[in-house]
Design a protein around this motif. Structure first.
Motif, mmCIF file in Angstrom:
data_model
loop_
_atom_site.group_PDB
_atom_site.id
_atom_site.type_symbol
_atom_site.label_atom_id
_atom_site.label_comp_id
_atom_site.label_asym_id
_atom_site.label_seq_id
_atom_site.Cartn_x
_atom_site.Cartn_y
_atom_site.Cartn_z
ATOM 1 N N LYS A 1 0.852 -1.191 -0.008
ATOM 2 C CA LYS A 1 -0.143 0.117 0.107
ATOM 3 C C LYS A 1 0.840 1.450 -0.045
ATOM 4 O O LYS A 1 0.700 2.244 -0.631
ATOM 5 N N MET A 2 1.991 1.087 0.838
ATOM 6 C CA MET A 2 2.771 2.335 1.135
ATOM 7 C C MET A 2 3.411 2.641 -0.374
ATOM 8 O O MET A 2 3.527 3.462 -0.788
ATOM 9 N N ASN A 3 4.207 1.790 -0.944
ATOM 10 C CA ASN A 3 4.848 1.917 -2.168
ATOM 11 C C ASN A 3 4.295 2.138 -3.345
ATOM 12 O O ASN A 3 4.383 2.993 -4.231
ATOM 13 N N ILE A 4 2.832 1.704 -3.330
ATOM 14 C CA ILE A 4 1.970 2.143 -4.550
ATOM 15 C C ILE A 4 1.612 3.547 -4.233
ATOM 16 O O ILE A 4 1.598 4.331 -5.333
ATOM 17 N N LEU A 5 1.476 3.941 -3.203
ATOM 18 C CA LEU A 5 1.037 5.362 -2.763
ATOM 19 C C LEU A 5 2.165 6.447 -3.317
ATOM 20 O O LEU A 5 1.972 7.340 -3.964
ATOM 21 N N LEU A 6 3.238 5.916 -2.739
ATOM 22 C CA LEU A 6 4.457 6.823 -2.965
ATOM 23 C C LEU A 6 5.075 6.853 -4.632
ATOM 24 O O LEU A 6 5.082 7.938 -4.916
ATOM 25 N N LEU A 7 4.595 5.752 -5.308
ATOM 26 C CA LEU A 7 4.985 5.587 -6.669
ATOM 27 C C LEU A 7 3.807 6.540 -7.454
ATOM 28 O O LEU A 7 4.309 7.356 -8.393
ATOM 29 N N GLY A 8 2.830 6.084 -7.325
ATOM 30 C CA GLY A 8 1.574 7.392 -7.692
ATOM 31 C C GLY A 8 1.823 8.587 -7.532
ATOM 32 O O GLY A 8 1.684 9.529 -8.515
ATOM 33 N N GLY A 9 1.867 8.968 -6.184
ATOM 34 C CA GLY A 9 2.242 10.252 -5.721
ATOM 35 C C GLY A 9 3.364 11.100 -6.478
ATOM 36 O O GLY A 9 3.316 12.122 -6.919
ATOM 37 N N SER A 10 4.445 10.343 -6.537
ATOM 38 C CA SER A 10 5.622 10.889 -7.109
ATOM 39 C C SER A 10 5.341 11.228 -8.847
ATOM 40 O O SER A 10 5.906 12.224 -9.091
ATOM 41 N N LEU A 11 4.768 10.142 -9.486
ATOM 42 C CA LEU A 11 4.286 10.430 -10.867
ATOM 43 C C LEU A 11 3.382 11.538 -11.046
ATOM 44 O O LEU A 11 3.593 12.503 -11.774
ATOM 45 N N GLN B 1 -5.023 -4.136 -11.579
ATOM 46 C CA GLN B 1 -5.145 -3.469 -10.570
ATOM 47 C C GLN B 1 -4.196 -2.213 -9.779
ATOM 48 O O GLN B 1 -4.483 -1.129 -9.488
ATOM 49 N N PRO B 2 -2.910 -2.683 -9.711
ATOM 50 C CA PRO B 2 -1.977 -1.405 -9.306
ATOM 51 C C PRO B 2 -2.083 -0.325 -10.291
ATOM 52 O O PRO B 2 -1.931 0.760 -10.221
ATOM 53 N N ILE B 3 -2.306 -0.890 -11.556
ATOM 54 C CA ILE B 3 -2.087 0.410 -12.723
ATOM 55 C C ILE B 3 -3.373 1.448 -12.721
ATOM 56 O O ILE B 3 -3.102 2.553 -12.575
ATOM 57 N N PHE B 4 -4.533 0.872 -12.111
ATOM 58 C CA PHE B 4 -5.572 1.434 -12.008
ATOM 59 C C PHE B 4 -5.382 2.483 -10.766
ATOM 60 O O PHE B 4 -5.730 3.669 -10.622
ATOM 61 N N ILE B 5 -4.791 1.966 -9.650
ATOM 62 C CA ILE B 5 -4.510 2.745 -8.385
ATOM 63 C C ILE B 5 -3.779 3.797 -8.811
ATOM 64 O O ILE B 5 -4.055 5.041 -8.331
ATOM 65 N N VAL B 6 -2.578 3.596 -9.602
ATOM 66 C CA VAL B 6 -1.428 4.782 -9.658
ATOM 67 C C VAL B 6 -2.406 5.557 -10.552
ATOM 68 O O VAL B 6 -2.170 6.854 -10.188
ATOM 69 N N LEU B 7 -3.009 5.315 -11.624
ATOM 70 C CA LEU B 7 -3.656 6.323 -12.539
ATOM 71 C C LEU B 7 -4.889 7.191 -11.564
ATOM 72 O O LEU B 7 -4.846 8.341 -11.876
ATOM 73 N N VAL B 8 -5.517 6.408 -10.672
ATOM 74 C CA VAL B 8 -6.414 7.064 -9.876
ATOM 75 C C VAL B 8 -5.602 8.108 -8.895
ATOM 76 O O VAL B 8 -6.027 9.435 -8.754
ATOM 77 N N ILE B 9 -4.508 7.954 -8.436
ATOM 78 C CA ILE B 9 -3.651 8.838 -7.650
ATOM 79 C C ILE B 9 -3.155 10.030 -8.457
ATOM 80 O O ILE B 9 -3.252 11.128 -8.146
ATOM 81 N N VAL B 10 -2.797 9.820 -9.751
ATOM 82 C CA VAL B 10 -2.256 10.642 -10.885
ATOM 83 C C VAL B 10 -3.348 11.706 -10.978
ATOM 84 O O VAL B 10 -3.248 12.810 -10.977
#
Length: 656
Positions: free
Chosen positions: A253-263, A298-307
């Motif tokens: 959860k944390m690294n997917i948040l930080l990945l999407g957040g940084s992008l 699933q992780p791609i969708f989460i990253v896109l939502v964060i972005v």
């Protein structure tokens, strides 16, 4: 007022302490806290903007609330991990070699910080739109679009300016504006050392990677600027690091948040993020397909939502005004033709911006600089490819005639020849040293970093000002250089190389073209107001004089007309220094933002004075009067600038 900045920095410290309770490396804690702080800042500004509350009280109270929540989270987390000791020192800080070089990095960072603090902002783009949009937002108490003659103020990604505005509101001035890029510079060094670690570098290789990144000439100059190139570079470094973290640890959860957040933050900072992040995203996607199969969505969708959440406000504002999330169509800077020959030609032309290695090494008294030879070789290459070296489809409209520039200490044109040589040598060493082939992810990292710069070469025309847009490539490549050299050389050679790199950086530290530390009579003896005009001195006299003239009027609403020039921010600062409350708004706008003049709150703006700063077209004459909203304003004062090619004029309302 300066102390109020602490309310937002306390949040950063608390985030660091919370994350540090769960990590084994203080660098990881710092990187994570910066990404989350960047996300929080974005949401605070966007939410306050919805209710026109981007004010001192609004920003201060929101950071106080965040501080309170984070204190509670820290206390709760601390109870769960009573055995953990914060501020854990990584092993590389215990090595005398690394400690000595770290001191060198600290000295370099402090010098750049001094430059950022003692100089007023003076980068041309900052004077035109980076900081101009900040003062408009503060006045409007919102980041919504407004009528302006310079559309860059509206559609360009705004995160760096959000951060500057946060400090400007809390401090009451622009003294700390340069620290956003400075902080991004420090964060990039830390991130690069972590990337080098993930790629297999020893502590020696990690500190070398940080030093290579720290001494990039363009980076040193940008580190005290109010531009956004180092800010986007930092977020891209974070994106690359969290990509490697996912490769190593899998998805959490944390690294997917930080990945999407940084992008998301990279995209919200500068458009070049799309280019440099794309190859890394493809690399990450291929890893996901291999390890997650069909669940990769699933992780791609989460990253896109964060972005999208991070960029949503800016995208919606652009769509509403320009019918596109990316905004208006700017002056054409992309290549007009695409072919293998054009790609080769453009690549060598852009790489030539970093070719003056002889002057970098101070060998010009022994060896003739290679710029002339490089220019001739590039001409030959173009002839072989049957291309015109000055084809307007291949060169930027701002630089129609190609040339190979020499070494520069100007933040828009400074090349990085020694670092380009280091990258080339490291690549060669990697190819011939088969032991390096066994380093996991090293080849993939090299491939995506090179893919980013080559994608840039394939899209953008040549211009001497492209140097600053190459910064992410040089910083990201530093991790690769640190890994390869750290494993190829013994400690003595590595130490000598690191010291040499540090020593060679002195011209950019002390003789910055627009913010030099060493000047006649000393920097501190210069009036701060003069710093704003260092890059555009022709405006200084008319702007200062018009400010003095305005003191004699009882007028608080000033209509602003700017045509053929966008040098706006210094005018705001001079007028604000008078301590007289004023409201400034662009009028008689003739671009897409003109329709905003008929909407609230701009439709209620009634200027009693119009200030016009105009660059004339050939054979154009100045006007003695003009109209706005059916009212006539007559010329009351005028002063020419730039050899009578433009003038600053005051028009007063006839029937006030």
């Amino acid at each position: 007022m300066f102390l109020l900045i602490g309310v937002s920095l306390v949040s950063l410290v608390l985030l660091f302490l919370i994350i540090d309770l769960k990590t084994e490396d203080v660098r990881v804690s710092l990187l994570g806290s910066l990404v989350i702080w960047g996300i929080l800042l974005t949401f605070i500004i966007e939410l306050l903007s919805l209710i026109n509350a981007v004010t001192l009280s609004g920003v201060f109270i929101n950071w106080l609330i965040v501080d309170g929540v984070l204190i509670g989270i820290y206390q709760k987390t601390r109870k769960k991990h009573p055995e953990r000791t914060p501020w854990k020192l990584n092993q590389w800080t215990k090595n005398p070699f690394s400690v000595t070089l770290s001191i060198g990095l600290v000295v370099l960072a402090l010098i750049v910080a001094v430059v950022a603090l003692i100089y007023a902002p003076n980068h041309s783009d900052s004077m035109e739109y980076h900081l101009s949009r900040v003062v408009h937002w503060i006045q409007n108490q919102s980041v919504t679009h407004y009528p302006t003659s310079d559309l860059f103020q509206l559609y360009q990604p705004p995160w760096a300016e959000f951060a500057i505005m946060n400090f400007q509101i809390l401090s009451g001035g622009d003294r700390f504006a340069g620290l956003i890029q400075w902080g991004s510079m420090i964060g990039s060094w830390i991130g690069i050392s972590l990337i080098a670690k993930e790629l297999g570098a020893s502590p020696r290789g990690q500190i070398l990677a940080a030093i290579v990144a720290a001494t990039v000439p363009m980076g040193i100059l940008q580190g005290s600027s109010t531009d956004n190139n180092y800010v986007v570079t930092f977020w891209l470094v974070c994106f690359a690091y969290y990509t490697l973290t996912i490769f190593k640890e899998g998805i959490t959860k944390m690294n997917i948040l930080l990945l999407g957040g940084s992008l998301g933050l990279a995209i919200l900072t500068k458009g070049t993020a799309y280019i440099y992040a794309f190859p890394v995203a493809i690399w990450l996607g291929l890893w996901g397909i291999k390890h997650l199969r069909w669940k990769v969505w699933q992780p791609i969708f989460i990253v896109l939502v964060i972005v999208l959440l991070i960029n949503g406000g800016h995208y919606l504002r652009n769509i509403a005004l320009f019918a596109s999330p990316l905004g208006a169509a700017a002056e054409k800077q992309t290549l007009g033709v695409f072919s293998p020959s054009v790609f080769i030609a453009n690549s060598v032309k852009q790489l030539s911006l970093h070719s003056d290695i002889i002057r970098y090494l101070h060998l010009e008294s022994i060896i003739t600089p290679l710029t002339g030879i490089t220019n001739k070789v590039i001409e030959i290459i173009h002839n072989l490819l049957s291309l015109d070296i000055n084809d307007p489809l291949l060169n930027s409209p701002k630089s129609a005639k190609f040339y190979v520039p020499g070494l520069s200490t100007y933040e828009d044109t400074a090349g990085n020849p020694f670092h380009l040589m280091l990258i080339g040598l490291a690549t060669l060493f990697y190819i011939v040293n088969k032991k390096l082939w066994r380093q996991p992810y090293l080849l993939g990292y090299l491939a995506v970093v090179f893919a980013g710069i080559f994608l840039f070469f394939g899209l953008f025309t040549w211009s001497p000002y492209r140097c600053r847009l190459h910064l992410p490539f040089f910083i990201l490549s530093s991790a690769f250089v640190g890994v390869v050299f750290g494993k190829s050389f013994n400690s003595k050679i590595t130490y000598v190389l690191a010291v040499l790199i540090l020593l060679l950086s002195y011209p950019w530290l002390f003789f910055n073209d627009t913010r030099p530390l060493i000047v006649e009579n000393g920097v501190l003896s210069q009036p701060r107001v003069e710093h704003y005009f260092i890059t555009q001195k022709q405006y200084q006299s008319p702007y200062l004089n018009v400010s003095n003239k305005l003191q004699s009027y009882e007028c608080s609403n000033i209509g602003l007309i700017m045509r053929g020039t966008s040098f706006e921010y210094p005018l705001w600062r001079i007028l604000q220094l008078s301590q007289k409350p004023i409201t400034i708004g662009h009028i008689n706008v003739i671009n897409e933002s003109a329709k905003l003049a008929s909407q609230s709150p701009h439709k209620d703006f009634k200027p009693c004075i119009i200030l016009s700063s105009v660059r004339f077209n050939p054979n154009e004459e100045s006007k003695n009067s003009l109209t706005y909203n059916g009212k006539t304003y007559t010329q009351d004062w005028v002063e020419p600038w730039d050899g009578n090619r433009g003038e600053v004029t005051l028009f007063t309302l006839q029937d006030r």
